[in-house]
Scaffold this active site. Structure first.
Site, PDB file in Angstrom:
ATOM      1  N   ASP A 295       0.860  -1.174   0.000  1.00  0.00           N
ATOM      2  CA  ASP A 295       0.000   0.000   0.000  1.00  0.00           C
ATOM      3  C   ASP A 295       0.897   1.225   0.000  1.00  0.00           C
ATOM      4  O   ASP A 295       1.590   1.532   0.985  1.00  0.00           O
ATOM      5  CB  ASP A 295      -0.939   0.054   1.201  1.00  0.00           C
ATOM      6  CG  ASP A 295      -1.979   1.157   0.998  1.00  0.00           C
ATOM      7  OD1 ASP A 295      -1.908   1.841  -0.036  1.00  0.00           O
ATOM      8  OD2 ASP A 295      -2.860   1.314   1.855  1.00  0.00           O
TER       9      ASP A 295
HETATM   10  C1  NOJ Z   1      -3.466   4.310  -0.065  1.00  0.00           C
HETATM   11  C2  NOJ Z   1      -4.710   3.584   0.360  1.00  0.00           C
HETATM   12  O1  NOJ Z   1      -4.545   3.068   1.667  1.00  0.00           O
HETATM   13  C3  NOJ Z   1      -5.105   2.441  -0.556  1.00  0.00           C
HETATM   14  O2  NOJ Z   1      -6.338   1.940  -0.157  1.00  0.00           O
HETATM   15  C4  NOJ Z   1      -5.118   2.906  -1.978  1.00  0.00           C
HETATM   16  O3  NOJ Z   1      -5.499   1.844  -2.820  1.00  0.00           O
HETATM   17  C5  NOJ Z   1      -3.744   3.433  -2.347  1.00  0.00           C
HETATM   18  N1  NOJ Z   1      -3.391   4.552  -1.475  1.00  0.00           N
HETATM   19  C6  NOJ Z   1      -3.665   3.873  -3.798  1.00  0.00           C
HETATM   20  O4  NOJ Z   1      -4.396   5.024  -3.991  1.00  0.00           O
END
Ligand code: NOJ
Length: 749
Positions: A295
């Site tokens: 993530d």
């Molecule tokens: C951070 C978020 O926690 C996640 O859910 C998301 O898919 C990614 N950023 C990409 O935007």
């Protein structure tokens, strides 16, 4: 189109390489690849790749089109051209992505196509209810359909991969991300996870209208301490396996092709370098053969967690634990080659990660036609199509939960006379599409006022007054609201949260109505006019006073593009509400965490005994329990009948419950089946949802709802963490919500 360069490999080299690769796979005990020819093609690509090109495939950067995190790389196009990036996110539309793809395919040495990802969480441009809201429909078909529509639109707009479904079990309403998942319950969360995966991925990943799904955030992110986003998670392996992991397993079983790690640590180890999660459970136990993406910068963040000395160390820990792709952090990009040289990372580990990523690119058909998902004509025809609006309106009204309806204040008559439509969210479009609304264009959404206007009869007049803002202390608009209410036959009051008050990095320390909205409720209630409160919010709110003052309350979450029409359908009785809460609504913050399947404790609550488990200043019971929701009709449950009172583990019994629509209009009811294991080798919750059925009953109609029950549904992790059903007595409970059930006892022999 250009012929892709990798296919020119001599056959001998392919065979030699395959032997090597299959040896690596055997070590990992993963599911055998479905398509052997794909594996052979991967071999031929891999055999031609330099280490730098391999690391490129493990690298994911955001474009400058959209921002979903702290940093944007400016030189991502140069990186694509240099073969240093294999996937791009936050880039969309057919034309934009086609051009980026052209750079990858035509201007890099090997011409490996890019993979385009995006957070298509509840729709691409046609926005559906936030996932928590949609879960309130308990309608798996509708949920699958909304993911299908999202995939149809996104795949026409250049996308291959969505960062959904988010399946984190969430039991703390302070946590803003509670809006992105299916709520507090593991069983409901699991079946919804599977429905969403099926919707996104369809039957054939190579079809031009399907997306690879990415189940997230693996794992236990929803248990962040104190509901503060990104905060520490600490739980027993039993709770992890029993409560938090099953939705991920359900997604895996439904065929999900990618996993995203979570930001949190778990038992002291960040999830992004957690070998128990990423290798032992995901690969070895579950046999997952897709790929794992981090993530965002969660590798880099291990330095701040204090579990890595520097980014290079963090990268080594991550890839060795089982991460395949680094999102945005550029750690693999900057350091992985060095780590290989130093012997800290085995090149076989990198090959395996590349193999998993290429596998998905092949499965998506990108090597056959890298542009198949970038079709300007299809994008124009499908995105926001009238058919999609109809589907969105239907899913939206199914997601609405009727929380209160005193003296049948609802439904309203279309010829009511004068209706006052009040509140900061009544004439609003921008908040309706909620957080994570992808390419959603809020100007296209239908406001509540527009929905009501389109619904009422010609003789009805509307008075609209804002009254106050969502936030702030200004009450100067109250007077006009009261004047309008005085003239009206009923008041519809739209209040709640702003869209960005939930979602990522949007935890709240207070879960009541922001600003002066509650005061507006009180003031309007004092007029004595029927007061219909329409709540719009991304989390359970503690609103006991609203409950006391309002004549009727509709929980409408953030319903998306068709919100106004869907709410009006319910307000005026064109649709009989059937939603049920997928999460408990507390009376106050002090009760949090509060969820229906708690343990009994050794001193269960007894109002007459001080020394039992309770509060001095609040009841234990919630404002609205899990599974709760009213209808414009009423349902009566008969006593459940068992095919047998006692059964063996090899047998299946049936539980039959008669349900009658005792009102005057047709309606749908979600009939819920719960069990309680009375004595276990470890303590068991007071109730666990194990099945449900959504049934339509005409006025006066009676149906026998039949559930099958087997020992599998009675299983849990015993003291040795074995998944078992223990012989003994169980209560089987059936009802229309978790707090009102009828119970019968069974024995498992
Ligand atoms: C951070 C978020 O926690 C996640 O859910 C998301 O898919 C990614 N950023 C990409 O935007």
């Amino acid at each position: 189109m250009k012929i892709i360069k990798y296919l020119r490999l001599p056959a001998l080299l392919v065979v030699a390489f395959m032997i090597n690769v299959f040896a690596v796979q055997n070590d990992l005990l993963v599911d055998p690849p479905k398509d052997k020819t794909i594996e052979q093609k991967i071999d031929s690509v891999l055999a031609r790749m330099t280490l730098e090109e391999k690391i490129g495939q493990l690298t994911l950067f955001t474009s400058d089109w959209d921002v979903t995190g702290p940093t944007v790389r400016e030189n991502y196009k140069a990186d694509i051209k240099a073969g240093k990036v294999g996937a791009i996110f936050n880039a969309h539309t057919a034309a934009f992505n086609r051009e980026l793809q052209r750079i990858a395919v035509e201007e890099t040495r090997l011409g490996i196509p890019l993979l385009f990802g995006y957070d298509v969480i509840h729709g691409y441009k046609t926005i559906f209810p936030i996932p928590l809201g949609e879960a309130a429909s308990w309608d798996l078909e509708a949920i699958e359909k909304s993911s299908r529509v999202a995939a149809v639109e996104a795949s026409a707009a250049g996308l291959h991969w969505t960062y959904a479904p988010m399946v984190d079990i969430a039991r703390d309403p302070r946590w803003g991300r509670i809006c992105e998942g299916a709520g507090e319950d593991t069983y409901l969360g699991s079946v919804i996870a599977a429905a969403r995966v099926k919707g996104f991925q369809g039957k054939d990943l190579a079809a031009d209208n399907t997306l690879a799904a990415c189940v997230k955030h693996y794992a236990a992110y929803g248990a962040a301490q104190a509901g503060r986003d990104y905060h520490t998670v600490d739980m027993s392996e039993r709770v992890l396996r029993e409560v938090y992991l099953p939705p991920f397993k359900a997604a895996k079983d439904a065929g999900v092709r990618t996993f995203m790690t979570s930001f949190n640590e778990l038992d002291g180890v960040p999830a992004t370098a957690n070998g128990l999660l990423l290798t032992d459970i995901l690969r070895k136990e579950w046999g997952f053969n897709g790929f794992v993406v981090t993530d965002y910068t969660s590798i880099n963040e291990m330095v701040d967690h204090g579990s890595a000395a520097n980014e290079k160390d963090a990268g080594e820990q991550a890839i060795n634990a089982g991460v395949d792709m680094d999102m945005q952090g550029a750690v693999f990009y900057n350091y992985l080659a060095q780590s290989v040289k130093e012997g800290k990372v085995n090149v076989k580990t990198i090959d395996e990660a590349v193999r998993r990523i290429l596998r998905i690119k092949f499965e998506l058909g990108l090597f056959d036609d890298p542009y198949r998902y970038s079709d300007v004509e299809r994008e124009r025809r499908l995105v926001m199509s009238p058919e999609h609006q109809e589907i969105a309106r239907d899913v939206s009204r199914k997601s609405i939960v009727l929380l209160k309806n005193e003296r049948q204040a609802l439904p309203l008559n279309k010829t009511i006379g004068t209706l006052a439509v009040v509140g900061p969210l009544a004439d609003n479009k921008s908040e309706l599409i909620g957080s994570w609304s992808a390419a959603g264009d809020y100007t296209k959404s239908v406001s509540l006022l527009e929905g009501i206007r389109a619904k009422i009869g010609p003789g009805t007049s509307l008075l609209h007054v804002k009254g106050c803002e969502v936030e702030g202390a200004d009450k100067s608009g109250f007077e006009a609201a009261l004047v309008a209410a005085a003239k009206a036959d009923a008041v519809v009051l739209a209040i709640g949260e702003k869209a960005q008050m939930s979602g990522e990095a949007a935890s709240r320390a207070f879960i009541d109505l922001p600003g002066v909205q509650q005061d507006l409720v009180k003031a309007l209630a004092a007029t004595g006019k029927p007061l219909i409160v329409v709540l719009m919010n991304g989390r359970p709110l503690a609103v006991p006073e609203v409950h006391d003052k309002a004549s009727a309350i509709l929980e409408t979450w953030f319903l998306g593009t068709q919100a106004g029409h869907a709410i009006a359908d319910v307000l005026f009785g064109d649709y009989n509400p059937s939603g049920k809460l997928p999460v408990t609504f507390p009376r106050n913050l002090g009760q949090v965490p509060i969820f229906y399947n708690m343990k009994n404790t050794g001193r269960p609550m007894d109002p007459n005994d001080k020394y039992t488990s309770k509060y001095l200043d609040s009841p234990n019971t919630p404002l609205y329990p899990f599974g709760y929701g009213l209808s414009y009709t009423t349902f009566k449950y008969g006593v459940p009948v068992l095919s047998k009172n006692s059964f063996k583990a090899s047998e299946q019994i049936t539980v039959t419950v008669p349900v009658t629509n005792t009102g005057t209009r047709g309606g749908e009811e979600v009939v819920q089946l719960y069990v309680r294991d009375l004595v276990g080798s470890v303590t068991r919750p007071v109730k666990e949802l194990v099945d449900f059925r959504k049934v339509m009953l005409k006025a006066g109609e009676k149906k026998e709802v039949v559930f099958k029950l087997s020992a599998d549904q009675l299983k849990f992790y015993d003291r040795q963490l074995k998944w078992v059903a223990e012989p003994g007595e169980f209560d089987v409970m059936v009802g229309g919500n978790s707090a009102e059930v009828q119970s019968v006892r069974i024995t498992l022999k």
